[in-house]
Design an enzyme around this catalytic site. Structure first.
Site, PDB file in Angstrom:
ATOM      1  N   SER A   1     -24.189  -7.745 -22.608  1.00  0.00           N
ATOM      2  CA  SER A   1     -23.369  -6.609 -23.028  1.00  0.00           C
ATOM      3  C   SER A   1     -22.611  -6.913 -24.315  1.00  0.00           C
ATOM      4  O   SER A   1     -22.047  -6.023 -24.934  1.00  0.00           O
ATOM      5  CB  SER A   1     -22.356  -6.298 -21.930  1.00  0.00           C
ATOM      6  OG  SER A   1     -21.422  -7.373 -21.859  1.00  0.00           O
ATOM      7  N   GLY A   2     -22.609  -8.187 -24.698  1.00  0.00           N
ATOM      8  CA  GLY A   2     -21.767  -8.577 -25.833  1.00  0.00           C
ATOM      9  C   GLY A   2     -20.463  -9.172 -25.336  1.00  0.00           C
ATOM     10  O   GLY A   2     -19.666  -9.671 -26.107  1.00  0.00           O
ATOM     11  N   GLY A   3     -20.257  -9.117 -24.029  1.00  0.00           N
ATOM     12  CA  GLY A   3     -19.033  -9.673 -23.440  1.00  0.00           C
ATOM     13  C   GLY A   3     -19.296 -11.043 -22.835  1.00  0.00           C
ATOM     14  O   GLY A   3     -20.437 -11.516 -22.764  1.00  0.00           O
TER      15      GLY A   3
ATOM     16  N   GLU B   1       3.631 -11.457  -5.898  1.00  0.00           N
ATOM     17  CA  GLU B   1       2.460 -11.611  -6.774  1.00  0.00           C
ATOM     18  C   GLU B   1       2.695 -11.110  -8.191  1.00  0.00           C
ATOM     19  O   GLU B   1       1.932 -11.426  -9.091  1.00  0.00           O
ATOM     20  CB  GLU B   1       1.238 -10.902  -6.158  1.00  0.00           C
ATOM     21  CG  GLU B   1       1.256  -9.370  -6.176  1.00  0.00           C
ATOM     22  CD  GLU B   1       2.067  -8.746  -5.031  1.00  0.00           C
ATOM     23  OE1 GLU B   1       2.945  -9.428  -4.465  1.00  0.00           O
ATOM     24  OE2 GLU B   1       1.831  -7.558  -4.734  1.00  0.00           O
TER      25      GLU B   1
ATOM     26  N   LYS C   1     -11.868 -13.408 -13.970  1.00  0.00           N
ATOM     27  CA  LYS C   1     -12.076 -13.580 -15.410  1.00  0.00           C
ATOM     28  C   LYS C   1     -11.611 -14.959 -15.907  1.00  0.00           C
ATOM     29  O   LYS C   1     -12.309 -15.605 -16.678  1.00  0.00           O
ATOM     30  CB  LYS C   1     -11.303 -12.476 -16.136  1.00  0.00           C
ATOM     31  CG  LYS C   1     -11.702 -12.274 -17.558  1.00  0.00           C
ATOM     32  CD  LYS C   1     -12.959 -11.463 -17.597  1.00  0.00           C
ATOM     33  CE  LYS C   1     -13.365 -11.076 -18.984  1.00  0.00           C
ATOM     34  NZ  LYS C   1     -14.526 -10.183 -18.923  1.00  0.00           N
TER      35      LYS C   1
ATOM     36  N   ASP D   1     -18.850 -12.159 -19.649  1.00  0.00           N
ATOM     37  CA  ASP D   1     -19.397 -12.321 -18.297  1.00  0.00           C
ATOM     38  C   ASP D   1     -20.928 -12.432 -18.305  1.00  0.00           C
ATOM     39  O   ASP D   1     -21.493 -13.353 -17.711  1.00  0.00           O
ATOM     40  CB  ASP D   1     -18.974 -11.156 -17.388  1.00  0.00           C
ATOM     41  CG  ASP D   1     -17.476 -10.991 -17.347  1.00  0.00           C
ATOM     42  OD1 ASP D   1     -16.769 -11.968 -17.651  1.00  0.00           O
ATOM     43  OD2 ASP D   1     -17.002  -9.889 -17.033  1.00  0.00           O
ATOM     44  N   SER D   2     -21.585 -11.470 -18.974  1.00  0.00           N
ATOM     45  CA  SER D   2     -23.049 -11.524 -18.968  1.00  0.00           C
ATOM     46  C   SER D   2     -23.537 -12.772 -19.718  1.00  0.00           C
ATOM     47  O   SER D   2     -24.565 -13.350 -19.358  1.00  0.00           O
ATOM     48  CB  SER D   2     -23.658 -10.254 -19.546  1.00  0.00           C
ATOM     49  OG  SER D   2     -23.129  -9.973 -20.815  1.00  0.00           O
TER      50      SER D   2
ATOM     51  N   GLY E   1       0.839  -1.202   0.000  1.00  0.00           N
ATOM     52  CA  GLY E   1       0.000   0.000   0.000  1.00  0.00           C
ATOM     53  C   GLY E   1       0.864   1.238   0.000  1.00  0.00           C
ATOM     54  O   GLY E   1       2.071   1.153   0.266  1.00  0.00           O
TER      55      GLY E   1
ATOM     56  N   CYS F   1       5.351  -6.105   1.405  1.00  0.00           N
ATOM     57  CA  CYS F   1       5.697  -4.681   1.299  1.00  0.00           C
ATOM     58  C   CYS F   1       5.155  -3.899   2.509  1.00  0.00           C
ATOM     59  O   CYS F   1       5.643  -4.071   3.608  1.00  0.00           O
ATOM     60  CB  CYS F   1       5.226  -4.131  -0.035  1.00  0.00           C
ATOM     61  SG  CYS F   1       5.953  -2.553  -0.424  1.00  0.00           S
ATOM     62  N   TYR F   2       4.081  -3.117   2.335  1.00  0.00           N
ATOM     63  CA  TYR F   2       3.532  -2.408   3.498  1.00  0.00           C
ATOM     64  C   TYR F   2       3.151  -3.418   4.595  1.00  0.00           C
ATOM     65  O   TYR F   2       3.400  -3.185   5.785  1.00  0.00           O
ATOM     66  CB  TYR F   2       2.305  -1.585   3.083  1.00  0.00           C
ATOM     67  CG  TYR F   2       1.571  -0.951   4.237  1.00  0.00           C
ATOM     68  CD1 TYR F   2       1.964   0.284   4.742  1.00  0.00           C
ATOM     69  CD2 TYR F   2       0.483  -1.604   4.836  1.00  0.00           C
ATOM     70  CE1 TYR F   2       1.302   0.853   5.823  1.00  0.00           C
ATOM     71  CE2 TYR F   2      -0.183  -1.038   5.914  1.00  0.00           C
ATOM     72  CZ  TYR F   2       0.224   0.189   6.396  1.00  0.00           C
ATOM     73  OH  TYR F   2      -0.424   0.742   7.459  1.00  0.00           O
TER      74      TYR F   2
ATOM     75  N   HIS G   1       7.518  -8.019  -4.024  1.00  0.00           N
ATOM     76  CA  HIS G   1       6.152  -8.418  -4.399  1.00  0.00           C
ATOM     77  C   HIS G   1       6.146  -9.796  -5.056  1.00  0.00           C
ATOM     78  O   HIS G   1       6.419  -9.903  -6.251  1.00  0.00           O
ATOM     79  CB  HIS G   1       5.551  -7.381  -5.349  1.00  0.00           C
ATOM     80  CG  HIS G   1       5.223  -6.096  -4.660  1.00  0.00           C
ATOM     81  ND1 HIS G   1       3.990  -5.839  -4.109  1.00  0.00           N
ATOM     82  CD2 HIS G   1       5.994  -5.009  -4.396  1.00  0.00           C
ATOM     83  CE1 HIS G   1       4.006  -4.646  -3.542  1.00  0.00           C
ATOM     84  NE2 HIS G   1       5.202  -4.120  -3.699  1.00  0.00           N
TER      85      HIS G   1
END
Ligand code: XMP
Length: 509
Positions: free
Chosen positions: A216-218, A165, A365, A220-221, A50, A76-77, A163
């Site tokens: 939406s055309g994507g 990650e 995703k 996920d939906s 952070g 880190c933080y 980090h």
């Protein structure tokens, strides 16, 4: 479950994704959202990085985490916080360390199992741990940072200044895996097995009620709609609003994929004129996003009422394809992370008096993609590049009108076609054409031209959070530029963007 406490890291999601890729369920929580229940149900904690210093004391955080007798990894933080809270000393920085450093393992330890004695790590910090708390020892160091990794093995509490990650830390995932092994956490999270669980959850929540979903055309939906259809069959109604801010073929693609998947209730609404009218004279990016969001809500509401009247039904539920990062970002878990731009239009349900159901609310995703494959969503649909909700409106810098839309849409089409022909389409993470409304002089045949320019951006990336520009062959770039200038009205110059993210973002607005 592993609770990741987000102290304002720009990459907290990466930590959660890495942990989930190791088959352990992880959730991100704001520091002030850690209740006794969360502590009880978490098997371990990861404290993120952070922007603050441990001396700033601005962050309200439940210190019971530290004394819950559960394994902790500070990054880190989070690393500095562990040192500070357990009685060590953190030195305020007079200069920052940012970039690759060489980590040298200082002591044989399970945290560094299957990691070479020296390896590259990503550093991004100001303050450093100067003095260790009692019971802690140094496990690894770097040139500029003596306490690059510290630990109290008996309490299973560890801190790393770098980090793990991010991809630049070569053995970062191995380190996270070693932490899970030390913490003795069962690896039982498998996104592939989710389909039946999610379908049963939908059935239990919705019962016999009718559900409305906006496509939406994507992906996920569409995945959310697939699960719903499998759960409630024709009690699901899909609405696709064609905003006219879409790419060539987008609406057709939605129609085709819905047909292939056997959806029976699909309404397609052409609202392009209304979107263009509402966007007239608007040039500020966030204002464009706001207007587009509101226009969607208006049109969607009208569509809902029309379907209810025509079919003599009443919708009780609104389904959304919200995924985990949407939810966490819009809920501002990262209160301390800087806001760059608003990506998510989650305001839809407020005015609609419908109960919201979000079947993918806890998924990332790549997990949604794994589900999509199982649901037999065609590969061509899955391989399409990401496309922003506000569409081409944020790829026309400044005000939007029909002519500019036509130019940018055609340029995008040519760019996509040429990338597909050469197979570069699947090698890049995202590609786009944007219109810069600045006119320059050119020569077309024997005539002077004075037209706008198109900028092309193609990037390679793992997750869209950081990106490099794609090194497209110059012959390909020449073909694309020639075609755009010859075939797209209103354009006489083509640029190629060679900026990385950061500092630039992927989109222009
Ligand atoms: P940036 O421009 O922030 O984009 O580097 C990262 C990814 O997010 C997409 N993007 C959006 N997606 N609504 C969306 O649904 C938006 O307003 C929006 N803005 C950017 C972008 O296309 C890229 O994939």
């Amino acid at each position: 479950m592993i609770a990741i406490i987000d102290f304002g890291s720009q990459v907290a999601h990466l930590i959660a994704r890495r942990i989930r890729s190791l088959n352990v369920y992880a959730e991100i929580l704001a520091p002030d959202a850690v209740s006794e229940t969360v502590i009880a149900k978490s098997s371990a904690f990861i404290l993120s990085g952070g922007p603050e210093s441990v001396y700033d004391q601005k962050i309200n955080f439940n210190k019971d985490i530290l004394y819950a007798n559960k394994p902790i990894l500070g990054i880190c933080y989070g690393h500095q916080l562990i040192a500070h809270e357990f009685g060590g000393k953190v030195l305020r920085a007079n200069r920052k360390e940012f970039g690759i450093a060489t980590l040298a393992v200082a002591k044989e330890h399970r945290l560094f199992a299957r990691i070479p004695r020296t390896s590259p790590v990503w550093m991004s910090h100001g303050d450093t741990v100067e003095q260790l708390p009692a019971e802690f020892e140094i496990l690894a160091e770097s040139d500029n940072c003596k306490a690059a990794a510290i630990g109290c093995t008996q309490k299973k509490i560890f801190g790393v200044q770098f980090h793990p990650e991010v991809i630049h830390t070569q053995y970062g995932v191995q380190l996270l895996e070693n932490f899970l092994t030390i913490a003795d956490i069962e690896r039982d999270w498998h996104p592939d097995n989710l389909q039946n669980k999610l379908i049963n959850e939908i059935k239990a929540e919705v019962g016999d009620d009718a559900v409305l979903i906006g496509l939406s055309g994507g992906i996920d939906s569409l995945v959310a709609a697939c699960l719903l259809r499998m759960a409630i069959d024709d009690k699901l109604h899909c609405v696709y609003v064609d905003s006219g801010l879409t790419r060539i073929g987008d609406t057709h693609h939605v129609q085709e994929v819905c047909k292939a998947l056997g959806f029976s209730n699909l309404s397609i609404i052409d609202a392009s004129a209304q979107f263009l009218k509402n966007l007239e004279n608007i040039s500020e990016p966030e204002e464009k996003r706001r207007i587009i969001g509101h226009t969607f809500i208006e049109i969607f509401e009208t569509a809902k009422q029309k379907i209810e009247k025509e079919k003599n039904i009443r919708f009780e539920f609104l389904a959304q394809g919200t995924i985990y990062p949407d939810r966490i970002e819009s809920a501002q878990a990262s209160v301390t992370a800087s806001k760059i731009k608003t990506h998510h239009n989650t305001a839809l349900p407020d005015t609609m008096q419908l109960r919201v159901i979000e079947p993918l609310r806890d998924l990332y995703k790549d997990e949604v993609r794994a589900l999509a494959k199982q649901l037999h969503i065609p590969a061509a649909f899955l391989q399409r590049h990401p496309f922003p909700g506000p569409g081409l409106a944020i790829r026309i810098l400044g005000t939007v009108d029909a002519e500019k839309l036509e130019s940018v849409r055609n340029a995008d089409y040519i760019f996509t076609q040429e990338l597909q022909k050469t197979d570069w389409y699947n090698k890049v993470w995202q590609s786009l054409a944007a219109l810069i409304p600045v006119k320059t002089v050119g020569v077309m045949g024997d005539h002077r031209s004075y037209e706008y320019m198109i900028v092309l951006r193609a990037i390679t990336s793992i997750d869209g959070m950081t990106a490099d520009w794609a090194k497209l062959p110059d012959t390909l770039l020449t073909t694309i530029a020639t075609r755009i200038v010859n075939e797209v009205a209103g354009v006489n110059r083509v640029l190629y963007d060679i900026t990385q993210k950061p500092p630039a973002t992927i989109e222009y607005e």
